[in-house]
Write an enzyme that holds these catalytic residues in place. Sequence first.
Site, PDB file in Angstrom:
ATOM      1  CG  HIS A  52      41.564  60.723 -28.788  1.00 48.11           C
ATOM      2  ND1 HIS A  52      40.686  59.690 -29.019  1.00 48.11           N
ATOM      3  CD2 HIS A  52      42.314  60.377 -27.714  1.00 48.11           C
ATOM      4  CE1 HIS A  52      40.894  58.751 -28.104  1.00 48.11           C
ATOM      5  NE2 HIS A  52      41.874  59.152 -27.309  1.00 48.11           N
ATOM      6  CG  HIS A  99      46.245  60.490 -26.027  1.00 42.84           C
ATOM      7  ND1 HIS A  99      45.651  61.676 -25.640  1.00 42.84           N
ATOM      8  CD2 HIS A  99      45.361  59.510 -25.733  1.00 42.84           C
ATOM      9  CE1 HIS A  99      44.464  61.406 -25.130  1.00 42.84           C
ATOM     10  NE2 HIS A  99      44.269  60.101 -25.180  1.00 42.84           N
TER      11      HIS A  99
END
Length: 163
Positions: A67, A82
Amino acid sequence: MFKKMFKKDKEEAIVAPVTGQLVQLEDVPDPVFNQKMMGEGIAVKPTNGTVVAPANGEIIQVADTKHAFGIRTELGQEILVHIGLETVALKGEGFHVLVSLGDKVTVGQPIVEADLDFIEKNASSTVIPMVVTNSMENKFDFDWKAVTDVVAGETVVFEAKTK
């Protein structure tokens, strides 16, 4: 004094990591980002899931859960991208990483393909914060751009130069 006179400032443009709408970091619904605990930066509410390198550099981190990734730019900025909020809980599902740790990447190169529909249904947000994790070291001056709609790999979101 002479060192200052002859020192050539180095600068680098950082582009949007994804196509979408620019969001001020202060408006990201997560205190780690909106209180700048990770560093200065911006965020993008994405309209597609192709996340690209925001600058030329080296991949210095790829989260086990896919992620997030980190890139060290040629200027020395360490940028964390992110993808989504609370996406670590997805354990890698919905993410396809296209690079490996240590890879040299160029601006605009696809790094991660993210399934935004899956993230929307299973995480708290699809917003993608991008922060300079070593901004607290006070080595860089930033020039934040007043842009709204951004295109991955093209729209300059800020410029940094060494102090």
